[in-house]
Write an enzyme that holds these catalytic residues in place. Structure first.
Site, PDB file in Angstrom:
ATOM      1  N   LEU A 274      10.709 -31.846 -22.230  1.00 20.73           N
ATOM      2  CA  LEU A 274      10.662 -30.734 -21.280  1.00 20.73           C
ATOM      3  C   LEU A 274      10.418 -29.390 -21.960  1.00 20.73           C
ATOM      4  O   LEU A 274      10.371 -28.366 -21.275  1.00 20.73           O
ATOM      5  CB  LEU A 274      11.971 -30.669 -20.483  1.00 20.73           C
ATOM      6  CG  LEU A 274      12.224 -31.854 -19.538  1.00 20.73           C
ATOM      7  CD1 LEU A 274      13.616 -31.762 -18.945  1.00 20.73           C
ATOM      8  CD2 LEU A 274      11.181 -31.883 -18.436  1.00 20.73           C
ATOM      9  N   ARG A 275      10.275 -29.392 -23.290  1.00 21.20           N
ATOM     10  CA  ARG A 275      10.037 -28.114 -23.962  1.00 21.20           C
ATOM     11  C   ARG A 275       8.732 -27.484 -23.491  1.00 21.20           C
ATOM     12  O   ARG A 275       8.614 -26.268 -23.379  1.00 21.20           O
ATOM     13  CB  ARG A 275      10.025 -28.314 -25.476  1.00 21.20           C
ATOM     14  CG  ARG A 275       9.885 -26.997 -26.239  1.00 21.20           C
ATOM     15  CD  ARG A 275       9.997 -27.168 -27.741  1.00 21.20           C
ATOM     16  NE  ARG A 275      11.359 -27.456 -28.143  1.00 21.20           N
ATOM     17  CZ  ARG A 275      11.749 -28.593 -28.707  1.00 21.20           C
ATOM     18  NH1 ARG A 275      10.876 -29.554 -28.910  1.00 21.20           N
ATOM     19  NH2 ARG A 275      13.001 -28.781 -29.041  1.00 21.20           N
ATOM     20  N   ALA A 276       7.734 -28.316 -23.200  1.00 20.75           N
ATOM     21  CA  ALA A 276       6.450 -27.789 -22.743  1.00 20.75           C
ATOM     22  C   ALA A 276       6.610 -27.029 -21.434  1.00 20.75           C
ATOM     23  O   ALA A 276       6.014 -25.954 -21.243  1.00 20.75           O
ATOM     24  CB  ALA A 276       5.447 -28.926 -22.577  1.00 20.75           C
TER      25      ALA A 276
END
Length: 707
Positions: A274-276
Site C-alpha cells: 500500500l506504499r504506492a
C-alpha cells in the site's frame, strides 16, 4: 561567486525538476531517486535545489537544527521558552559512497571519551541533514546496510542510535535525493520501493535543446556570477512559489473520490503493498498545492501516478521501469474526482465545483513555469526514455518465435561437426538467436577460501559487517569496546591508576574483526559456436546463465560476459554492476560457427587481469559455459589444454558448466575442468532444486567452488 548552477537554468529535465520540487513541498513523500545516463544534469539539479528553498528558523546553538516550535526530540534540549532563534539557509548534506555507519548515524565522541572519560554523542550526517536535503550520488553503489538506515530514517522522521555505549533518538526529517546510473548496477526492489518518487532522465535528442544546454553551460563556466545574476529574478520567484506551496499543502482537500481513483489505479497496475497508494496521494496533494489549488484534480493524480508508480511495477531486476500511460488515462476517465463526499441532502452534482477551484482559480488553468521549472502536467506527450530490449544490430529474421517443440539435432553430438538445427553446418559468420526460458533458483557458486573484498552475499570474507571473530589494534570501521577495555586493563597500574575512571590511551583502541560475505566478479565465458546452436540446448544454456545472473544481482556481484565463436572471442560486456545489461546482451547472443575455445579462455584471463589491477580485493569467479569442444585454429584441442593449464596456474577460481546433451557424450568438458582444476557442473544440475533431489538420493558430490 556562486557555487552552483542556478536551478531555473536547468533545461530538458522537466520530470526531474518537478519531482524535486514536489518532495520539497511535502517531504513526507519520501524523497526522489533520479535514474539516468551520465551527463544528464542529475547532480547539477540536486545541488542547485538547496539555493531556491526558503530559509528556516532554528534554535540557536542546537546541533540538531530543531524547529523552535517543536524541539522535543533534540538531545541538546530542553530549551528555554525564550531561547534565541536564528534563521539560516537550508543545508545540502552529501553522503559519500564510502561513508561508514558511525559517520551516518553518529557515535561516541572519541576525544572527550579519552580525555575526560565522558560518554558524549557526536552527531552524524543524519542530524546535520535534519530539515534539509540529504544527497547520495551513485546511491546504487552505497552499502546495503547504509541504504537501509537512510530509508528507515526518512520513513520514520527520526534516527535511533544504539552503539558504542550511546543511546540517542533525534529528529531526522529531510528530503532524501539519490542519483544513479543504471549501467553501474540497480538497487534492490525492496530499497527501490522505499523511494517515494523515481524519474528517468536522458540527454535530449532535439538539436535545438542540446544547443541551448551547451550554450548555458559555457556561459556559466565563463562568468558564473554574471550568469547567476541573470537568473536572480526567476530564482526568487521560484523560492516564493515553494514557500507558498509549503504553506498551502496542509489545506489541500483530498476527497474520497480522489482517494478511490488512486486506489483503482494502484490496483490496476498491480503494485505490491500500500506504499504506492500513500505516496501517490501525498504527491497529488503536493502537486495541487504547487499549482495553488485547494483540492486535488484529475491532472494532479495523473502527475503523481507517473512519478510514484513506474518503479513499483518491477517484478525482477530485468524488468525495465515504466507505466502504460494509455491505461492510466483510461482509468482516470474524463470526470474530475469529487472534492468531498456528497452529503445525504445533496444530489450527486450538488456542491461540485466542476472546472472552477474553491479558491477562486479558473480550474485547470495553471501558472506559467519560469525558466527551468517543470511544465504543467496536462497529459501531454512524454519522451520514451526506456531502454530498448533489443540491439539495433540484431538480425530481423532471427527465429526467436519458432515453436519450442521444433525438431532438433540434440540426440547426437559429433565432435567433428559444428552444426545447427537439422545438421546443416553453419557458416563461420552466421548465427541464430534463441531466447531464454524463465529463470530458476540456481545452486550457489562461490570462491574458496576467505577474501577481503566488498561486502556482499557470496563468498566468505573479512568485512565490516558480520560475525565478530576477534579484534585488531586501531579504530578501523568502529571501536570494539570490550576489546579496548581488555587491552587497557593490564596497563592501569603502570599508568598510575589507584581507583576511579579507567585510564585509556589511543594505543588501547581495538576494532572488531568480522567475518561475513563478500561480493565477487562473476565472469561468464560462453561458447556460442555451432555445436551449441541447437535450439533446445541454447535455450537451456541461456536459462541457466540468466538464473545465475539473477543470483549475482541478489548477491551484489559485478558481472562480465565473454563469448567465443567463429575464430575469435569477444568481450560482450566488461565487468559491471548492471546485470540487466548483461541479460540483454545474453538475449541477443547469436550462435554458429567454429569453436575457438583457447581464444575464449585467453580473453577471459585478460578481463580478469585488468579487473585485478582496478580492484585487487575483488576475487573473480570464472563460469565457463561450454561442451568442451575446440575446433578452430591449428591443433585446437592441444592448444586449449595448454591454455587451460596456464589459466589454472594463475589461481583463477573456475566452474565449468557442461552443456553437452544427448545419450552419447564425449565428456570433453569434464576433461577441460580437470585441466583447469575447476569445479564441474552439468548444465541440467545448475538448478538448486536438482541439487536438493540429488542430495535426497545421496548422490550429490561437491567440488571446490560449488556449494
Amino acid at each position: 561567486m556562486p557555487q552552483h548552477y542556478p536551478f531555473t537554468a536547468v533545461v530538458g529535465s522537466d520530470d526531474m525538476t518537478l519531482a524535486l520540487l514536489l518532495t520539497t513541498v511535502s517531504p513526507e513523500i519520501g524523497g526522489v531517486l533520479v535514474r539516468g545516463e551520465k551527463g544528464t544534469a542529475k547532480s547539477t539539479a540536486v545541488r542547485a535545489l538547496a539555493a531556491v528553498l526558503p530559509p528556516i528558523d532554528v534554535v540557536a546553538g542546537d546541533r540538531f537544527s530543531s524547529d523552535p516550535r517543536d524541539a522535543g526530540l533534540s538531545p541538546d534540549g530542553p530549551f528555554a521558552a525564550d531561547a534565541s532563534v536564528e534563521t539560516r539557509p537550508v543545508r545540502l548534506v552529501e553522503l559519500p559512497v564510502g561513508a561508514t555507519e558511525d559517520r551516518l548515524l553518529g557515535s561516541l565522541h572519541l576525544e572527550k571519551a579519552l580525555s575526560s572519560g565522558v560518554a558524549e554523542y557526536e552527531p552524524g550526517l543524519l542530524a546535520r541533514a535534519h530539515r534539509g536535503i540529504l544527497y547520495v550520488d551513485e546511491v546504487n553503489l552505497l552499502h546495503d546496510h547504509l541504504v537501509d538506515l537512510l530509508l528507515d530514517a526518512a520513513a520514520m522522521g527520526r534516527a535511533t542510535v544504539e552503539r558504542d555505549g550511546v543511546s540517542v533518538v533525534h529528529a531526522a526529517r529531510f528530503v532524501l535525493v539519490g542519483t544513479m546510473n543504471p549501467e553501474e548496477g540497480e538497487l534492490r526492489p525492496q530499497l527501490l520501493d522505499r523511494f517515494g518518487l523515481t524519474v528517468e532522465v536522458a540527454a535530449p535528442r532535439e538539436p535545438a535543446l542540446r544547443t541551448e544546454v551547451v550554450r548555458r553551460r559555457l556561459a556559466f563556466d565563463a562568468d558564473p556570477e554574471a550568469f547567476a545574476q541573470g537568473y536572480a529574478s526567476p530564482e526568487a520567484d521560484l523560492r516564493d512559489r515553494i514557500a507558498a506551496a509549503q504553506a498551502l499543502v496542509a489545506d489541500v482537500l483530498l476527497g474520497d473520490g480522489a482517494l478511490q481513483k488512486i486506489a483503482e489505479i494502484c490496483a490496476a497496475f498491480d503494485v505490491d503493498g500500500l506504499r504506492a497508494d500513500i505516496v501517490t496521494a501525498r504527491t497529488a496533494v503536493a502537486h495541487a498545492a504547487w499549482h495553488g489549488r485547494r483540492h486535488v484534480l484529475r491532472e494532479d493524480i495523473r502527475a503523481a501516478a507517473l512519478l510514484a508508480l513506474p518503479h513499483r511495477r518491477r517484478r525482477n531486476p530485468f524488468d525495465a521501469p515504466g507505466i502504460d500511460e494509455d491505461l492510466l488515462d483510461r482509468l482516470l476517465g474524463d470526470d474530475e474526482p469529487d472534492p468531498e463526499p456528497p452529503r445525504p441532502d445533496e444530489g450527486p452534482d450538488d456542491g461540485a465545483d466542476g472546472a472552477d477551484g474553491t479558491d477562486g482559480t479558473d480550474g485547470p488553468q495553471q501558472p506559467e513555469a519560469g525558466p527551468g521549472q517543470a511544465p504543467p502536467q496536462d497529459g501531454g506527450e512524454r519522451a520514451d526514455t526506456s531502454p530498448d530490449s533489443r540491439a539495433d544490430g540484431a538480425p530481423s529474421d532471427a527465429p526467436t518465435d519458432a515453436p519450442t517443440d521444433a525438431p532438433t539435432d540434440d540426440s547426437t553430438d559429433d565432435p567433428s561437426d559444428d552444426s545447427t538445427d537439422g545438421g546443416v553446418p553453419a557458416p563461420a559468420g552466421a548465427g541464430t538467436t534463441v531466447g531464454a526460458g524463465a529463470p530458476y533458483r540456481p545452486r550457489l557458486l562461490r570462491v574458496a577460501g576467505t577474501g577481503e573484498g566488498e561486502a556482499g552475499r557470496r563468498s566468505r570474507a573479512i568485512t565490516s559487517t558480520g560475525r565478530r571473530i576477534g579484534t585488531t589494534p586501531g579504530r578501523g570501521a568502529g571501536i570494539d569496546l570490550v576489546g579496548t577495555v581488555r587491552a587497557a586493563v593490564p596497563r592501569q597500574f603502570d599508568r598510575g591508576r589507584r581507583g576511579g575512571a579507567l585510564v585509556l590511551r589511543s594505543d588501547d583502541l581495538r576494532s572488531a574483526v568480522r567475518e561475513g560475505k563478500e561480493s565477487n566478479l562473476v565472469l561468464f565465458c560462453v561458447d556460442a559456436s555451432g555445436s551449441m546452436a541447437a535450439r533446445r540446448r541454447m535455450q537451456q544454456v541461456k536459462t541457466a546463465i540468466l538464473s545465475l545472473l539473477l543470483d549475482a544481482y541478489q548477491r551484489r556481484d559485478k558481472v562480465g560476459l565473454v563469448t567465443f565463436r567463429g575464430h575469435e572471442a569477444d568481450v560482450a560486456l566488461p565487468p559491471t554492476g548492471s546485470v540487466d545489461v548483461a541479460a540483454r546482451r545474453l538475449e541477443e547472443l547469436p550462435a554458429g560457427g567454429r569453436t575457438p575455445l583457447a581464444e575464449g579462455l585467453l580473453a577471459a584471463a585478460d578481463v580478469i587481469r585488468r579487473e585485478r589491477l582496478r580492484d585487487p580485493r575483488r576475487r573473480p569467479l570464472l563460469v565457463l559455459v561450454t561442451d568442451g569442444r575446440a575446433t578452430a585454429g591449428d591443433d585446437p584441442v592441444e592448444r586449449s589444454r595448454r591454455v587451460a593449464e596456464w589459466l589454472a596456474d594463475q589461481g583463477v577460481e573456475t566452474v565449468v558448466v557442461d552443456c553437452e546433451s544427448g545419450p552419447f557424450r564425449l565428456r570433453l568438458a569434464e576433461r577441460l575442468a580437470t585441466s583447469l582444476r575447476a569445479a564441474y557442473l552439468p548444465v541440467d544440475e545448475v538448478s538448486a532444486d536438482v541439487l536438493t533431489v540429488a542430495a535426497g538420493r545421496g548422490g550429490a558430490t561437491g567440488r571446490q567452488g560449488v556449494a
